[in-house]
Design an enzyme around this catalytic site. Structure first.
Site, PDB file in Angstrom:
ATOM      1  N   ARG A  55      39.737  38.038  51.632  1.00  0.00           N
ATOM      2  CA  ARG A  55      41.091  38.429  52.044  1.00  0.00           C
ATOM      3  C   ARG A  55      41.531  37.524  53.186  1.00  0.00           C
ATOM      4  O   ARG A  55      40.740  37.245  54.104  1.00  0.00           O
ATOM      5  CB  ARG A  55      41.120  39.886  52.520  1.00  0.00           C
ATOM      6  N   GLU A  61      51.285  37.043  51.360  1.00  0.00           N
ATOM      7  CA  GLU A  61      51.272  36.352  50.064  1.00  0.00           C
ATOM      8  C   GLU A  61      52.576  36.594  49.317  1.00  0.00           C
ATOM      9  O   GLU A  61      52.968  37.748  49.160  1.00  0.00           O
ATOM     10  CB  GLU A  61      50.079  36.831  49.236  1.00  0.00           C
ATOM     11  N   HIS A  75      45.832  32.807  45.294  1.00  0.00           N
ATOM     12  CA  HIS A  75      45.207  34.105  44.974  1.00  0.00           C
ATOM     13  C   HIS A  75      44.990  34.268  43.463  1.00  0.00           C
ATOM     14  O   HIS A  75      45.516  35.188  42.836  1.00  0.00           O
ATOM     15  CB  HIS A  75      46.022  35.278  45.537  1.00  0.00           C
ATOM     16  N   ALA A  97      40.857  36.482  40.619  1.00  0.00           N
ATOM     17  CA  ALA A  97      40.563  37.434  39.541  1.00  0.00           C
ATOM     18  C   ALA A  97      41.314  37.094  38.266  1.00  0.00           C
ATOM     19  O   ALA A  97      41.159  37.777  37.252  1.00  0.00           O
ATOM     20  CB  ALA A  97      40.930  38.840  39.994  1.00  0.00           C
TER      21      ALA A  97
END
Ligand code: NAD
Length: 290
Positions: free
Chosen positions: A217, A246, A264, A267
């Site tokens: 993070r 973000e 980011h 994932a």
């Protein structure tokens, strides 16, 4: 029941969830939602929970629940679940890609070639083999990084405030990790304890040549302190997938040397979106049986 699918998942998820209730994606229908399903974009904060009087269940497709006001949800009788088992491989592979990108100057080599420059002499590489990787936090993602690092011939050490031993890393104190690591990869959740833990004082304990990788993070690392250290030659490089805000604004890192930035996407593999969908369907089956 109304299931609010607030963020982007695999395209087949709405249909898969259709057997449990009416699936909507319009945030304007939050007041009707019994279940809200999010990734990291939609914040389930006090204001959102207050707008959802029928809400009983929040599923975070992913690991960190720092985007959800879990205490407030609980006080309103709303259960919160995440899917921590899904994303480890996807995030570990990105952490490893960033760890490879830094010493191999992949970003700089690519952009200079596209500008017609031939930096063969300037872009001196170093190898991962024989180096020490320090993992801060030795949970699911760090474990996958450790396995890959060992395959590359690295020594792996780790510090975890809540884990005393590991079969994939030698546990050391945080100061020892800072002092010995050629690479440091951070894999803690964002908590009151970890917020800002990598600051100027921590960087001062690291090797001047150390490469730091952050896929956990943004706020765990004080980005301005990292940018200052890179500009002063007090740190080897920094690669990050995550930011304080973000998308980020006025990023001090953008003008610092030896920085690799990704938006980011830890994932966001095709395979992981399918795994997240599988986990969410399982959570819904369990919820509907209650
Ligand atoms: P995990 O819970 O399996 O592991 C986290 C580890 O951190 C645990 O072992 C815990 O004991 C340790 N820890 C907690 N507080 C600590 C502290 N103060 N000092 C040292 N260690 C501490 O979680 P995971 O699945 O490995 O995920 C780690 C984090 O990665 C998540 O919380 C999330 O924020 C982040 N993440 C990012 C992405 C991305 O897209 N970049 C995707 C998934 C997860």
């Amino acid at each position: 029941m109304v299931i609010l699918l607030a963020d982007a998942f695999s395209s087949d998820l709405p249909e898969r969830l259709g057997s449990f209730g009416e699936v909507v994606t319009d945030l304007g229908r939050v007041s009707e939602a019994e279940v809200i399903i999010v990734r990291s974009k939609t914040k389930v904060d006090k204001a959102m929970i207050d707008k959802a009087p029928k809400l009983k269940y929040v599923i975070r497709g992913g690991v960190g629940v720092d985007t959800i006001d879990v205490d407030y949800a609980k006080s309103k009788g709303v259960a919160v679940d995440n899917t921590p088992e899904a994303s480890s491989l996807a995030v570990a592979e990105l952490a490893f890609a960033l760890m490879l990108a830094l010493p191999n100057h992949i970003a700089e080599a690519d952009s200079s070639m596209k500008q017609g420059k031939w930096l063969k002499k300037e872009l001196e590489r170093t190898e991962l083999g024989g180096k020490t990787l320090g993992l801060v936090g030795i949970g699911r993602i760090a474990r996958e990084v450790a396995v890959r690092a060992k395959a590359f011939g690295m020594s792996v050490i780790a510090y975890d405030k809540y884990v005393a031993s590991s079969d994939v890393a030698k546990m050391v104190s945080l100061d020892e990790l800072y002092a010995k690591s050629d690479y440091i990869s951070i894999h803690t959740p964002l908590t009151d304890e970890t917020r800002g833990m990598i600051d100027a004082a921590a960087i001062a304990k690291m090797k001047k040549t150390a490469y730091l990788v952050n896929t956990c993070r943004g706020p765990v690392v004080k980005a301005d302190d990292v940018a200052a250290a890179l500009k002063a030659g007090a740190l080897g490089g920094y690669a990050t997938d995550v930011y304080d805000k973000e998308p980020p604004e006025n990023l001090s890192l953008a003008s610092a040397p030896h920085v690799v930035l990704t938006p980011h996407i830890g994932a966001s593999t095709e395979e992981n979106l399918t795994r997240l969908g599988d986990c969410i369907v399982l959570r819904m089956q369990k919820y509907c049986k209650k």
